[in-house]
Design an enzyme around this catalytic site. Structure first.
Site, PDB file in Angstrom:
ATOM      1  N   CYS A   1      -5.429   8.094   8.988  1.00  0.00           N
ATOM      2  CA  CYS A   1      -5.533   7.521  10.341  1.00  0.00           C
ATOM      3  C   CYS A   1      -5.229   8.569  11.421  1.00  0.00           C
ATOM      4  O   CYS A   1      -4.304   9.350  11.274  1.00  0.00           O
ATOM      5  CB  CYS A   1      -4.550   6.361  10.500  1.00  0.00           C
ATOM      6  SG  CYS A   1      -4.894   4.961   9.429  1.00  0.00           S
TER       7      CYS A   1
ATOM      8  N   ARG B   1      -4.524  10.270   3.637  1.00  0.00           N
ATOM      9  CA  ARG B   1      -3.255  10.926   3.978  1.00  0.00           C
ATOM     10  C   ARG B   1      -2.344  11.076   2.780  1.00  0.00           C
ATOM     11  O   ARG B   1      -1.758  12.116   2.517  1.00  0.00           O
ATOM     12  CB  ARG B   1      -2.575  10.079   5.033  1.00  0.00           C
ATOM     13  CG  ARG B   1      -1.272  10.629   5.535  1.00  0.00           C
ATOM     14  CD  ARG B   1      -1.457  11.267   6.855  1.00  0.00           C
ATOM     15  NE  ARG B   1      -0.393  12.199   7.067  1.00  0.00           N
ATOM     16  CZ  ARG B   1      -0.589  13.435   7.522  1.00  0.00           C
ATOM     17  NH1 ARG B   1      -1.811  13.845   7.763  1.00  0.00           N
ATOM     18  NH2 ARG B   1       0.408  14.242   7.703  1.00  0.00           N
TER      19      ARG B   1
ATOM     20  N   ARG C   1       0.327  14.681  13.140  1.00  0.00           N
ATOM     21  CA  ARG C   1       0.665  14.413  11.735  1.00  0.00           C
ATOM     22  C   ARG C   1       0.904  15.698  10.928  1.00  0.00           C
ATOM     23  O   ARG C   1       0.291  15.897   9.873  1.00  0.00           O
ATOM     24  CB  ARG C   1      -0.368  13.536  11.057  1.00  0.00           C
ATOM     25  CG  ARG C   1      -0.593  12.202  11.763  1.00  0.00           C
ATOM     26  CD  ARG C   1      -1.302  11.195  10.897  1.00  0.00           C
ATOM     27  NE  ARG C   1      -0.377  10.540   9.975  1.00  0.00           N
ATOM     28  CZ  ARG C   1      -0.714   9.486   9.219  1.00  0.00           C
ATOM     29  NH1 ARG C   1      -1.925   9.015   9.269  1.00  0.00           N
ATOM     30  NH2 ARG C   1       0.145   8.933   8.407  1.00  0.00           N
ATOM     31  N   PRO C   2       1.818  16.575  11.347  1.00  0.00           N
ATOM     32  CA  PRO C   2       2.101  17.793  10.576  1.00  0.00           C
ATOM     33  C   PRO C   2       2.833  17.450   9.272  1.00  0.00           C
ATOM     34  O   PRO C   2       3.350  16.341   9.124  1.00  0.00           O
ATOM     35  CB  PRO C   2       3.022  18.580  11.514  1.00  0.00           C
ATOM     36  CG  PRO C   2       3.684  17.533  12.357  1.00  0.00           C
ATOM     37  CD  PRO C   2       2.681  16.428  12.513  1.00  0.00           C
ATOM     38  N   ILE C   3       2.904  18.382   8.303  1.00  0.00           N
ATOM     39  CA  ILE C   3       3.707  18.169   7.087  1.00  0.00           C
ATOM     40  C   ILE C   3       4.719  19.306   6.912  1.00  0.00           C
ATOM     41  O   ILE C   3       5.095  19.674   5.799  1.00  0.00           O
ATOM     42  CB  ILE C   3       2.838  17.982   5.834  1.00  0.00           C
ATOM     43  CG1 ILE C   3       1.935  19.187   5.584  1.00  0.00           C
ATOM     44  CG2 ILE C   3       2.015  16.713   5.897  1.00  0.00           C
ATOM     45  CD1 ILE C   3       1.356  19.163   4.145  1.00  0.00           C
ATOM     46  N   ASP C   4       5.180  19.863   8.040  1.00  0.00           N
ATOM     47  CA  ASP C   4       6.138  20.986   7.973  1.00  0.00           C
ATOM     48  C   ASP C   4       7.425  20.603   7.247  1.00  0.00           C
ATOM     49  O   ASP C   4       8.010  21.426   6.536  1.00  0.00           O
ATOM     50  CB  ASP C   4       6.444  21.466   9.400  1.00  0.00           C
ATOM     51  CG  ASP C   4       6.952  20.329  10.282  1.00  0.00           C
ATOM     52  OD1 ASP C   4       7.981  20.481  10.953  1.00  0.00           O
ATOM     53  OD2 ASP C   4       6.321  19.240  10.253  1.00  0.00           O
TER      54      ASP C   4
ATOM     55  N   ILE D   1       7.149   6.758  17.090  1.00  0.00           N
ATOM     56  CA  ILE D   1       6.781   7.564  15.913  1.00  0.00           C
ATOM     57  C   ILE D   1       5.532   8.407  16.158  1.00  0.00           C
ATOM     58  O   ILE D   1       5.518   9.613  15.966  1.00  0.00           O
ATOM     59  CB  ILE D   1       6.540   6.650  14.685  1.00  0.00           C
ATOM     60  CG1 ILE D   1       7.732   5.728  14.420  1.00  0.00           C
ATOM     61  CG2 ILE D   1       6.189   7.485  13.459  1.00  0.00           C
ATOM     62  CD1 ILE D   1       8.875   6.333  13.660  1.00  0.00           C
TER      63      ILE D   1
ATOM     64  N   ARG E   1      -9.020   0.078   3.503  1.00  0.00           N
ATOM     65  CA  ARG E   1      -8.116   1.057   2.892  1.00  0.00           C
ATOM     66  C   ARG E   1      -6.749   0.463   2.582  1.00  0.00           C
ATOM     67  O   ARG E   1      -6.028   0.922   1.713  1.00  0.00           O
ATOM     68  CB  ARG E   1      -7.898   2.252   3.847  1.00  0.00           C
ATOM     69  CG  ARG E   1      -9.038   3.238   3.955  1.00  0.00           C
ATOM     70  CD  ARG E   1      -8.543   4.516   4.638  1.00  0.00           C
ATOM     71  NE  ARG E   1      -7.168   4.796   4.254  1.00  0.00           N
ATOM     72  CZ  ARG E   1      -6.165   4.910   5.141  1.00  0.00           C
ATOM     73  NH1 ARG E   1      -6.385   4.797   6.424  1.00  0.00           N
ATOM     74  NH2 ARG E   1      -4.933   5.132   4.704  1.00  0.00           N
TER      75      ARG E   1
ATOM     76  N   ASP F   1       3.926   0.349  12.089  1.00  0.00           N
ATOM     77  CA  ASP F   1       2.715  -0.201  11.483  1.00  0.00           C
ATOM     78  C   ASP F   1       2.491  -1.671  11.824  1.00  0.00           C
ATOM     79  O   ASP F   1       1.497  -2.260  11.391  1.00  0.00           O
ATOM     80  CB  ASP F   1       2.742  -0.006   9.961  1.00  0.00           C
ATOM     81  CG  ASP F   1       2.700   1.466   9.572  1.00  0.00           C
ATOM     82  OD1 ASP F   1       3.018   1.796   8.420  1.00  0.00           O
ATOM     83  OD2 ASP F   1       2.378   2.294  10.450  1.00  0.00           O
TER      84      ASP F   1
ATOM     85  N   LYS G   1       0.837  -1.218   0.000  1.00  0.00           N
ATOM     86  CA  LYS G   1       0.000   0.000   0.000  1.00  0.00           C
ATOM     87  C   LYS G   1       0.862   1.255   0.000  1.00  0.00           C
ATOM     88  O   LYS G   1       0.671   2.166  -0.795  1.00  0.00           O
ATOM     89  CB  LYS G   1      -0.922   0.032   1.206  1.00  0.00           C
ATOM     90  CG  LYS G   1      -1.610   1.409   1.371  1.00  0.00           C
ATOM     91  CD  LYS G   1      -2.338   1.565   2.674  1.00  0.00           C
ATOM     92  CE  LYS G   1      -1.561   1.981   3.841  1.00  0.00           C
ATOM     93  NZ  LYS G   1      -1.460   3.408   4.167  1.00  0.00           N
ATOM     94  N   ASN G   2       1.848   1.336   0.900  1.00  0.00           N
ATOM     95  CA  ASN G   2       2.603   2.585   1.054  1.00  0.00           C
ATOM     96  C   ASN G   2       3.565   2.861  -0.088  1.00  0.00           C
ATOM     97  O   ASN G   2       4.086   3.967  -0.201  1.00  0.00           O
ATOM     98  CB  ASN G   2       3.296   2.609   2.420  1.00  0.00           C
ATOM     99  CG  ASN G   2       2.263   2.769   3.521  1.00  0.00           C
ATOM    100  OD1 ASN G   2       1.123   3.180   3.269  1.00  0.00           O
ATOM    101  ND2 ASN G   2       2.632   2.441   4.746  1.00  0.00           N
TER     102      ASN G   2
END
Ligand code: EPZ
Length: 419
Positions: free
Chosen positions: A117, A93, A122-125, A328, A398, A306, A22-23
């Protein structure tokens, strides 16, 4: 709406074959936008995140032909960079990879702030910092992310944390950039290597993926014209390894890459189960109650976060007291409250949890909070005495292809029924 009905306990036995990752798939699909041409993508997992991504790519003008349930031919010659994809990108995501690929292809991108999820902030800085270092300007407002650039220019970027998403997104944004980009302290997960291999097959020049320093030499164009097969899913394979241990079963996991599973194999052997690797197969069996251990999740090649909930199910009925430290995500122990409904004795302490092993679990109605928690609760249901009802299946669909069929094939008594 549906739920799963599982009757246990059942020691799982037999063979299961692993699907594409998936990832990797949810990064390779947007990466195809960088190709001015056509390619074939094989071994795609048949999961809702992949379907959603194909819907987005078609909205952007890509032509997609499904050759089988797991293979597409995609033509991205005519992309409409102004297509409105905001609403659909909020649903999951990995839509954040459209920022990197559209900045690379169109020098502009607008996506909704990504969903996915609920595992903490869960920032994306780090993604944004990378895009800005390459010359883009970004702006987050009204729940959308706007990014644009006159041109993307290669540079050196040091990641404060070895983020999977930021590593891949910066790679996508720099494949067609002018000059060379260096990503330092890059993440090393197998799916990062798979995205780089896909792009190199299509004409990119990426070196060092899988190490903590990746170099991307910008190229004028990606020609495409080739086929690429997505790597087997490390996390799905690990899920079935832990299902064998938790159910005291004996499973041969086929079509996987044992090397990607080493962080898990070490722990599974340490707690007293048996693992044999043979080419692209891993044979796992466990015929006694596992022992206790301490787990700390960390970026690859550390213990994968995971697989943390699935390991939690094993430790719930192991001998003695075990500890899991989640390195994490801020809140990845929501599943423990559901296991406690099944008779487990787990204390959630935020970023760690204490597992006081009990002899057995008993069936109960449980709710899935996120994808991997879902897999864990299926394993718990198969191993528990009595009937377990699993609700909120959309999280599981998903990321796992035909999960109940695969469990049924190895002996589980599991049914999907309408609510
Ligand atoms: C990817 O998420 C996976 N998702 C996750 O899998 C996985 O848990 C995670 O990597 C870690 O392995 C996909 O690949 C689609 P990160 P991602 O960026 O990219 C912080 C599953 O079940 N961070 O490596 O979002 C962040 O808050 C899912 O398949 C920043 O602070 O993870 C987290 O604490 C769940 N700023 C840590 O880094 C940033 O800009 C790791 O995040 C980015 C991340």
């Amino acid at each position: 709406m549906e739920k799963l009905i599982i009757k246990g306990p059942t020691p799982l036995k037999g063979e299961v074959s692993i699907s594409g990752a998936k990832n990797a798939a949810v990064a390779i699909l947007p990466a195809a936008l960088l190709i001015n041409g056509e390619c074939k993508i094989e071994n795609l997992p048949n999961i809702s995140d992949v379907k959603l991504y194909c819907e987005i790519l078609e909205k952007l003008g890509a032509k997609i032909t499904w050759n089988t349930n797991n293979e597409i031919t995609i033509n991205t010659q005519n992309i409409n960079c102004d297509a409105d994809i905001i609403e659909i990108t909020r649903k999951f995501r990995a839509s954040y990879y459209l920022l990197g690929s559209l900045l690379g292809r169109c020098k502009k991108a607008t996506v909704g702030v990504p969903g996915g999820c609920k595992l903490g902030a869960r920032p994306i800085d780090l993604h944004i910092k990378g895009f800005e270092a390459l010359g883009a300007t970004t702006n987050v407002s009204q729940g959308n992310i706007y990014a644009s650039a006159k041109k993307m220019k290669g540079t050196s970027i040091y990641l404060d944390f070895a983020s999977v998403g930021a590593t891949i997104n910066i790679m996508l944004a720099s494949v067609l950039a002018e000059g060379t980009t260096v990503i330092d302290n890059a993440a090393k997960e197998p799916h990062i290597v798979d995205v780089a291999n896909f792009l190199n097959t299509m004409g990119a020049d990426i070196r060092g993926a899988g190490t903590d320093m990746i170099k991307i030499h910008g190229v004028k164009e990606l020609h495409g014209g080739s086929a690429y097969s997505v790597v087997p899913d490390q996390i799905e394979a690990g899920t079935f390894m832990l299902a064998a241990v938790a159910s005291r079963g004996d499973i041969i996991i086929k079509n996987c890459i044992p090397e990607h599973l080493e962080p898990l194999t070490a722990k599974v052997v340490e707690i007293g189960a048996h693992v044999e690797e043979n080419g692209d197969e891993v044979h796992v069996w466990c015929n006694k109650r596992p022992g206790k251990t301490v787990i700390k999740t960390s970026p690859y090649p550390g213990f994968p976060t995971d697989l943390q909930p699935q390991m939690g199910v094993v430790l719930a009925t192991a001998e003695g007291t075990s500890i899991i430290n989640e390195g994490i995500w801020e809140s990845r122990f929501q599943y423990t409250a559901e296991l406690n409904k099944m008779g487990a004795n787990i204390t959630d302490q935020g970023k760690s949890a204490l597992f006081q092993g009990v002899p057995k679990l008993t069936g109960a109605p449980v709710c899935v909070s996120d994808l991997r928690a879902g897999a864990a609760l299926i394993i718990a249901g198969v191993s528990a005495e009595g009937t377990t009802e699993v609700l909120n299946l959309e999280h599981i669909d998903r990321g796992y292809e035909n999960i109940e069929e695969k469990f049924r094939k190895i002996g589980a008594n599991i049914q999907r029924v309408a609510l």
